[in-house]
Design an enzyme around this catalytic site. Structure first.
Site, short mmCIF file in Angstrom:
data_model
loop_
_atom_site.label_atom_id
_atom_site.label_comp_id
_atom_site.label_asym_id
_atom_site.label_seq_id
_atom_site.Cartn_x
_atom_site.Cartn_y
_atom_site.Cartn_z
N ASP A 40 0.85 -1.19 0.00
CA ASP A 40 0.00 0.00 0.00
C ASP A 40 0.89 1.23 0.00
O ASP A 40 2.04 1.17 0.43
CB ASP A 40 -0.92 0.01 1.23
N TYR A 159 -14.29 6.64 -12.55
CA TYR A 159 -14.25 5.42 -11.74
C TYR A 159 -14.87 4.26 -12.51
O TYR A 159 -14.30 3.17 -12.59
CB TYR A 159 -14.99 5.66 -10.43
N LYS A 163 -13.12 0.72 -13.83
CA LYS A 163 -13.57 -0.60 -13.37
C LYS A 163 -14.09 -1.46 -14.52
O LYS A 163 -13.94 -2.69 -14.50
CB LYS A 163 -14.64 -0.42 -12.29
#
Length: 255
Positions: A40, A159, A163
């Protein structure tokens, strides 16, 4: 008797593992006997998740990574291969969203960031996973997408585009690498009670908040443990004939 969704001894790498779905998945999988590396950009939070797993007696390690960098992704995978002795499962969960806005008002930088992290970042990690898994008998790559990759997502155009791309990559790779015994599947949640969603809710008025909360027929946000439990099942041998599938967790939104 073997427990359901048994992942004992599985060597698992999770990106975006410092919070939300990634952190919940890391801790759940580790508690069930998996060996886990999380990557991360949020170093402090990632170290905290790893420490939490270690204090519970599990093998959880953290390495900082920016998934938009191919070099950093390769370094992460090299670290995981050395630390774990191989990789059985890779969970590509790192992602960002953007402030809801009509498409013509969306800033270039918001679109670019969503594509860089959510789509190109997943591509970097899929490519690295294939390189690690193909010479070693195969494995399973689980991409965290969204129902915004399966349907329209008004005011979330960047977004949604990212996706949709993740699902396209997932399906394409599933066919390309089946002969190498590498499976690819996507998890497609709706709105889940994560820090990212809470951050979005905080920027909306009450009407906007209620529209998100009540978007599901169940009239609530999903819980991270509901998604991490599904991911744990996918990571187990019980999903062994699933390949190229978009697995929805949406409270009925796609019904």
């Amino acid at each position: 008797m073997t427990p359901a969704a048994d992942v004992t001894g599985k060597r698992i790498l999770i990106t975006g593992g410092a919070s939300g779905i990634g952190a919940a998945s890391a801790l759940l999988l580790a508690s069930r006997g998996a060996k886990v590396v999380i990557g991360d950009l949020a170093e402090e939070l990632g170290q905290q998740v790893a420490q939490q797993g270690q204090e519970a007696g599990h093998l959880v390690m953290f390495k900082k990574v920016d998934v938009t960098s191919g070099d950093e992704v390769r370094e992460l995978f090299a670290f995981a291969m050395q630390a774990l002795g191989g990789l059985d499962v890779v969970i590509n969960n790192a992602g960002v969203d953007h402030m809801p806005a009509p498409m013509h008002e969306l800033r270039d930088e918001d679109f670019d960031r969503n594509i860089a992290v959510n789509l190109k970042g997943v591509w970097h990690c899929m490519r690295a996973a294939i390189t690690c898994m193909a010479p070693n008998g195969g494995g399973h790559v689980i991409n965290v997408a969204s129902i915004a990759g399966l349907r329209s997502a008004p005011v979330l155009s960047a977004y949604s585009a990212s996706k949709h791309g993740v699902i396209g990559l997932t399906k394409t790779a599933a066919i390309e690498y089946a002969k190498a015994n590498i499976r690819f599947n996507a998890v497609c949640p709706s709105f889940i009670d994560t820090p990212m969603v809470q951050n979005t809710l905080a920027k909306l008025d009450e009407r906007g908040q209620q529209s998100i909360v009540k978007a599901s027929p169940l009239r609530r946000l999903g819980r991270v443990e509901e998604v991490s439990s599904a991911i744990a099942w996918l990571a187990s041998g019980e999903s062994s004939f699933m390949n190229g599938h978009a697995f929805t967790l949406d409270g009925g939104m796609m019904a």
